[in-house]
Design a protein around this motif. Sequence first.
Motif, mmCIF file in Angstrom:
data_model
loop_
_atom_site.group_PDB
_atom_site.id
_atom_site.type_symbol
_atom_site.label_atom_id
_atom_site.label_comp_id
_atom_site.label_asym_id
_atom_site.label_seq_id
_atom_site.Cartn_x
_atom_site.Cartn_y
_atom_site.Cartn_z
ATOM 1 N N THR A 1 -6.295 -4.113 -7.735
ATOM 2 C CA THR A 1 -6.886 -3.540 -6.528
ATOM 3 C C THR A 1 -5.790 -3.238 -5.508
ATOM 4 O O THR A 1 -4.612 -3.572 -5.712
ATOM 5 N N ILE B 1 -10.353 1.818 2.432
ATOM 6 C CA ILE B 1 -9.150 2.549 2.053
ATOM 7 C C ILE B 1 -9.138 3.886 2.805
ATOM 8 O O ILE B 1 -10.042 4.708 2.611
ATOM 9 N N SER C 1 -10.904 -1.846 -4.725
ATOM 10 C CA SER C 1 -10.643 -2.816 -3.648
ATOM 11 C C SER C 1 -11.734 -3.883 -3.665
ATOM 12 O O SER C 1 -12.728 -3.777 -4.402
ATOM 13 N N ASN D 1 -15.084 -5.814 0.930
ATOM 14 C CA ASN D 1 -14.926 -5.747 2.381
ATOM 15 C C ASN D 1 -13.691 -4.955 2.818
ATOM 16 O O ASN D 1 -13.366 -4.962 3.999
ATOM 17 N N LYS D 2 -13.052 -4.304 1.917
ATOM 18 C CA LYS D 2 -11.823 -3.588 2.214
ATOM 19 C C LYS D 2 -12.093 -2.092 2.288
ATOM 20 O O LYS D 2 -12.808 -1.542 1.440
ATOM 21 N N GLU E 1 -5.455 -4.678 -2.831
ATOM 22 C CA GLU E 1 -4.990 -5.958 -2.289
ATOM 23 C C GLU E 1 -4.042 -6.680 -3.230
ATOM 24 O O GLU E 1 -3.419 -7.678 -2.856
#
Length: 233
Positions: free
Chosen positions: A32, A125, A119, A122-123, A34
């Motif tokens: 991901t 992009i 991702s 909660n992320k 992250e």
Amino acid sequence: MAAPAEPVPLSGVAWASSPAALPAAWTPITSTVEGAAANFGKGFGQKSSYFLCQSSQAGPGDVVADVQVLGERTALPAGYSYAQEFLEPRTAISKKKRVCVRLVPVGTAELVVFDIKLSGKNKAIPHYVKIGEIGSFAIWCKKGHAPKPKPLPKPRNISLTLKQLSLETAESNQAKMEFPSEKSATHFGSKHTSLKRHDSIYEASNLYGISEAMWMHCTELLHIPSQNSITAC
């Protein structure tokens, strides 16, 4: 400085049980944004995992115009197809949510998909659009205007050009033969006139010379005394 290369649209989306199972030109999304491992399947009572993959191939063929995530009860939209699968025999993909794509020929779509990222839920992009969630991952895609194909130069018809040149040359030569230049006509005319003029002079002088000779001969005859007159004297 060289100009940056134009982005290439995606040509396909697929599932693979491992990166080694993918054909050439396919790229697995193994992590991901992250940095976490992007293994699908684990945590759902399945022993095997699989990866979401994408392909980008420049040239003729199909490109991905859209990507969607459908629930198991959602019918497949017209013009869409499910993502391809490159799986090992014992690997199975969950059917609760499925990825589908719409493939179109190159040059027929205004918007196309250039990239897919994963991702956490909660992320966000930037510059990507979220298309759905599967398991603990959110799936994002980046869309943009399709690059315009570069026009190819038109080949010149050399035979046609040579034919036109030969026709123009032939017509020019024919025109010169049918219509001589004014200078040439004047030259020939003056020469002809000169010849006639000289001929007439020669003819007049000849006549004059002949007439003079005849006159002198006749005069001599008149002045010669006859033989009888001499004898008589």
